[in-house]
Design an enzyme around this catalytic site. Sequence first.
Site, PDB file in Angstrom:
ATOM      1  N   LYS A 175      15.348  11.964  -0.768  1.00 39.07           N
ATOM      2  CA  LYS A 175      14.131  11.165  -0.607  1.00 39.07           C
ATOM      3  C   LYS A 175      13.608  11.401   0.798  1.00 39.07           C
ATOM      4  CE  LYS A 175      12.757   6.347  -0.130  1.00 39.07           C
ATOM      5  NZ  LYS A 175      13.058   4.974  -0.514  1.00 39.07           N
TER       6      LYS A 175
HETATM    7  C1  5RP Z   1      14.379   2.740   3.830  1.00 40.08           C
HETATM    8  C2  5RP Z   1      14.164   3.064   2.426  1.00 40.08           C
HETATM    9  C3  5RP Z   1      13.107   2.340   1.696  1.00 40.08           C
HETATM   10  O1  5RP Z   1      13.508   2.115   0.411  1.00 40.08           O
HETATM   11  C4  5RP Z   1      11.877   3.149   1.763  1.00 40.08           C
HETATM   12  O2  5RP Z   1      11.430   3.629   2.931  1.00 40.08           O
HETATM   13  C5  5RP Z   1      10.966   3.312   0.573  1.00 40.08           C
HETATM   14  O3  5RP Z   1      10.003   2.474   0.575  1.00 40.08           O
HETATM   15  P1  5RP Z   1       8.529   2.650   1.120  1.00 40.08           P
HETATM   16  O4  5RP Z   1       7.772   3.308  -0.003  1.00 40.08           O
HETATM   17  O5  5RP Z   1       8.137   1.229   1.367  1.00 40.08           O
HETATM   18  O6  5RP Z   1       8.529   3.518   2.359  1.00 40.08           O
HETATM   19  O7  5RP Z   1      14.819   3.893   1.861  1.00 40.08           O
HETATM   20  O8  5RP Z   1      15.111   3.742   4.448  1.00 40.08           O
END
Ligand code: 5RP
Length: 278
Positions: A175
């Site tokens: 991610k």
């Molecule tokens: C923090 C995360 C959060 O889940 C994330 O950043 C995802 O959410 P957003 O779309 O609000 O950025 O992993 O490290």
Amino acid sequence: MGEHKLQWGLKNRLSRITNNGKIIMLAVDHGYFQGPTTGLENPRRTIEPLLPYVDSLMVTRGVLRTSVEPSTDIPIVLRVSGGTSILKELSNEVVTTSMEEAIRLNASAVAVSIFVGADHEKESLDNLAKVVDEGERYGMPVLAVTAVGREMNRDARYLALASRIAAELGAHMVKTYYCEDFYKVVEGCPVPVVIAGGKKIAEKDALQLAYNAIKDGALGVDMGRNIFQSEDPVAMVKALRAVVKEGKSVEEAYSLFTRESGKQIKVVQKVQPGEDLD
Ligand code: 5RP
């Protein structure tokens, strides 16, 4: 026994997450370092109406236990790194939840943040590597989250570096953030990539972000604030589905959002006496 059969559990869990197509993962794990984030003050109230429209839920064990019905049939991506807060150095994470607990909670994957270039880069990469080892042992896929410190540039060079390192350490999915030349991040990462949404932006811009990411090869979105901080989270997640899963244009998805959220601009036509409208 072939490798394929040996990894059946891991592959089965992974297929629950990837759902054989483009995916929408709802990220609601923000409280693990931010506390009661805007829009997530009452997690159950936020999460429940969104569940029918998402493929999986990224959450900590605390919110899972308290705010998601055990009978809910939603694949869980369990956040297992943390132990820091916004009041201190964020990169100093540890593994907060054991693999045994992840299995007990019937997680379909676990998530670990890495902080490439930050003070505790090495420790965070060590967390990921150890969780991957455990994951391989128990058939649990690992999602690596490339957390970006304030001092880092969110550009393709940095995000490709962090994403590739995560994949090299064995993450099954990464991610990261969308950026210009995002295709370079995807090309350099041998496992599927999903994007975070980042800070809340206008709904149409968030839809554009998702559209661009998919076009550049992302598997999907793992979005939080741009869904649950929207003025209409359900309308927003439906619009996101249109872009991510149905290949609709940003214009089409945004008009779905405005229709669903009752925001359509009402054109008041002035009728002259004696004139008929169709
Ligand atoms: C923090 C995360 C959060 O889940 C994330 O950043 C995802 O959410 P957003 O779309 O609000 O950025 O992993 O490290």
